[in-house]
Design a protein around this motif. Structure first.
Motif, short mmCIF file in Angstrom:
data_model
loop_
_atom_site.label_atom_id
_atom_site.label_comp_id
_atom_site.label_asym_id
_atom_site.label_seq_id
_atom_site.Cartn_x
_atom_site.Cartn_y
_atom_site.Cartn_z
N ALA A 1 0.82 -1.21 0.00
CA ALA A 1 0.00 0.00 0.00
C ALA A 1 0.85 1.26 0.00
O ALA A 1 1.88 1.34 0.67
CB ALA A 1 -0.92 0.01 1.21
N GLU A 2 0.42 2.23 -0.80
CA GLU A 2 1.04 3.55 -0.87
C GLU A 2 -0.02 4.62 -0.65
O GLU A 2 -1.19 4.40 -0.92
CB GLU A 2 1.67 3.79 -2.24
CG GLU A 2 2.84 2.94 -2.58
CD GLU A 2 3.44 3.33 -3.93
OE1 GLU A 2 4.64 3.08 -4.09
OE2 GLU A 2 2.72 3.87 -4.81
N HIS A 3 0.45 5.77 -0.21
CA HIS A 3 -0.42 6.92 -0.01
C HIS A 3 -0.10 7.94 -1.10
O HIS A 3 1.00 8.47 -1.16
CB HIS A 3 -0.16 7.51 1.38
CG HIS A 3 -0.97 8.71 1.70
ND1 HIS A 3 -0.94 9.27 2.95
CD2 HIS A 3 -1.82 9.48 0.97
CE1 HIS A 3 -1.73 10.33 2.97
NE2 HIS A 3 -2.27 10.48 1.78
N HIS A 4 -1.06 8.18 -2.00
CA HIS A 4 -0.91 9.15 -3.08
C HIS A 4 -1.67 10.42 -2.69
O HIS A 4 -2.82 10.34 -2.26
CB HIS A 4 -1.47 8.60 -4.39
CG HIS A 4 -0.82 7.33 -4.81
ND1 HIS A 4 -1.41 6.45 -5.68
CD2 HIS A 4 0.37 6.78 -4.48
CE1 HIS A 4 -0.60 5.42 -5.88
NE2 HIS A 4 0.48 5.59 -5.14
N TYR B 1 -0.95 0.34 -6.11
CA TYR B 1 -0.26 0.62 -7.36
C TYR B 1 -0.61 2.02 -7.86
O TYR B 1 -1.59 2.63 -7.43
CB TYR B 1 -0.60 -0.43 -8.42
CG TYR B 1 -2.09 -0.58 -8.64
CD1 TYR B 1 -2.74 0.17 -9.60
CD2 TYR B 1 -2.83 -1.46 -7.87
CE1 TYR B 1 -4.09 0.06 -9.80
CE2 TYR B 1 -4.20 -1.58 -8.05
CZ TYR B 1 -4.82 -0.81 -9.02
OH TYR B 1 -6.17 -0.92 -9.21
N ASP B 2 0.20 2.51 -8.78
CA ASP B 2 -0.04 3.82 -9.38
C ASP B 2 -1.19 3.74 -10.37
O ASP B 2 -1.40 2.70 -11.01
CB ASP B 2 1.21 4.30 -10.12
CG ASP B 2 2.36 4.64 -9.20
OD1 ASP B 2 2.15 4.75 -7.97
OD2 ASP B 2 3.49 4.81 -9.70
N PRO B 3 -1.90 4.85 -10.55
CA PRO B 3 -2.96 4.87 -11.56
C PRO B 3 -2.38 5.01 -12.96
O PRO B 3 -1.23 5.43 -13.14
CB PRO B 3 -3.74 6.13 -11.18
CG PRO B 3 -2.69 7.04 -10.61
CD PRO B 3 -1.76 6.12 -9.84
N THR B 4 -3.19 4.67 -13.95
CA THR B 4 -2.83 5.02 -15.32
C THR B 4 -3.35 6.43 -15.54
O THR B 4 -4.34 6.86 -14.92
CB THR B 4 -3.47 4.06 -16.34
OG1 THR B 4 -4.89 4.08 -16.18
CG2 THR B 4 -2.94 2.66 -16.17
N VAL B 5 -2.68 7.17 -16.42
CA VAL B 5 -3.08 8.56 -16.67
C VAL B 5 -3.31 8.73 -18.17
O VAL B 5 -2.46 8.37 -18.98
CB VAL B 5 -2.00 9.55 -16.19
CG1 VAL B 5 -2.47 11.00 -16.43
CG2 VAL B 5 -1.67 9.34 -14.72
N ALA B 6 -4.47 9.27 -18.50
CA ALA B 6 -4.80 9.58 -19.90
C ALA B 6 -5.06 11.08 -20.00
O ALA B 6 -5.59 11.68 -19.07
CB ALA B 6 -6.04 8.80 -20.33
N VAL B 7 -4.68 11.64 -21.12
CA VAL B 7 -4.93 13.06 -21.38
C VAL B 7 -5.96 13.15 -22.49
O VAL B 7 -5.85 12.51 -23.53
CB VAL B 7 -3.63 13.78 -21.79
CG1 VAL B 7 -3.91 15.27 -22.07
CG2 VAL B 7 -2.57 13.62 -20.73
N GLU B 8 -6.97 13.97 -22.24
CA GLU B 8 -8.05 14.15 -23.20
C GLU B 8 -8.10 15.62 -23.60
O GLU B 8 -8.24 16.49 -22.73
CB GLU B 8 -9.37 13.74 -22.53
CG GLU B 8 -10.50 13.46 -23.42
CD GLU B 8 -11.69 12.96 -22.61
OE1 GLU B 8 -12.53 13.80 -22.22
OE2 GLU B 8 -11.77 11.75 -22.35
N PHE B 9 -7.97 15.91 -24.87
CA PHE B 9 -8.04 17.30 -25.36
C PHE B 9 -9.49 17.66 -25.58
O PHE B 9 -10.26 16.88 -26.10
CB PHE B 9 -7.23 17.46 -26.64
CG PHE B 9 -5.76 17.23 -26.43
CD1 PHE B 9 -4.92 18.29 -26.11
CD2 PHE B 9 -5.21 15.95 -26.50
CE1 PHE B 9 -3.56 18.07 -25.89
CE2 PHE B 9 -3.87 15.74 -26.30
CZ PHE B 9 -3.04 16.80 -25.98
N GLN B 10 -9.84 18.88 -25.20
CA GLN B 10 -11.24 19.29 -25.32
C GLN B 10 -11.44 20.26 -26.46
O GLN B 10 -10.62 20.97 -26.85
CB GLN B 10 -11.67 19.94 -24.01
CG GLN B 10 -11.52 18.96 -22.88
CD GLN B 10 -12.24 19.40 -21.65
OE1 GLN B 10 -13.40 19.75 -21.73
NE2 GLN B 10 -11.58 19.38 -20.51
#
Length: 156
Positions: free
Chosen positions: A129-132, A147-156
Motif C-alpha cells: 500500500a502507498e499513499h498518493h 499501485y499507481d494509476p494510469t493517466v490519460a490526457v483528453e483534449f477538449q
C-alpha cells in the motif's frame, strides 16, 4: 512511528513543466468509483482533462484501499510537509524544484496508520500500500492503493 514525509511524484509528464500549485493549477473536475476509481482533473484554461484511473483487478477485491477528500484550506499539516520538501531534496543532493508540485507520495503515512488501526488485516492483504496525495486548486485528495494509476490526457 517515523514522521511523515512527502516525495515528489510526477505521474504526468509534460514537455514544458509539471503543474504548479501556485502558477499552473490543477482543477478537480470529477470522481467516479464503480469498479474502477477515477479522478478527473482539468488545466486552468479547460483545454485538457487528465484522467487518473486506478483499475479494478479481479485478483483483488477493490480498485483502491480507500480515499478521502478535503477542502484545500483545512490541511495545515500538508503545508508544513510541503515546506520541508525543498530542504530535504537539497540534503539528498537532488535538484531544486522550480515549481510547487501537485502530486506526492507520502512516506510513513498517518492516513495509512489510521486505516491499519481500523482494519489491521490490511497489512497482510495489501502489503504494498502507498499513499498518493493530489493537491488541486480547491481540494486535497488522499488515495491509498497498492499501485499507481494510469493517466490519460483528453483534449477538449
Amino acid at each position: 512511528m517515523n514522521k511523515e514525509k512527502l516525495t515528489v511524484w510526477e505521474p504526468i509528464k509534460t514537455k514544458d513543466n509539471q503543474f504548479s500549485r501556485l502558477y499552473n493549477e490543477l482543477v478537480f473536475f470529477e470522481m467516479h468509483y464503480q469498479k474502477d476509481f477515477v479522478l478527473v482533473f482539468e488545466d486552468t484554461d479547460h483545454s485538457k482533462k487528465y484522467i487518473f484511473t486506478y483499475d479494478y483487478n479481479k485478483s483483488q477485491k477493490y480498485a483502491i484501499i480507500t480515499f478521502r477528500l478535503f477542502d484545500e484550506m483545512t490541511r495545515p499539516d500538508i503545508e508544513e510537509l510541503i515546506s520541508k520538501v525543498g530542504k530535504e531534496r537539497e540534503e539528498e543532493g537532488l535538484s531544486k524544484l522550480t515549481y510547487e508540485p501537485n502530486f506526492y507520495k507520502v512516506e510513513n503515512s498517518s492516513f495509512l496508520s489510521w486505516y491499519d488501526n481500523i482494519f489491521p488485516a490490511r497489512a497482510s492483504l495489501q502489503p504494498k500500500a502507498e499513499h498518493h496525495l493530489y493537491i488541486t486548486s480547491d481540494y486535497i485528495i488522499d488515495v491509498l492503493s497498492e499501485y499507481d494509476p494510469t493517466v490519460a490526457v483528453e483534449f477538449q
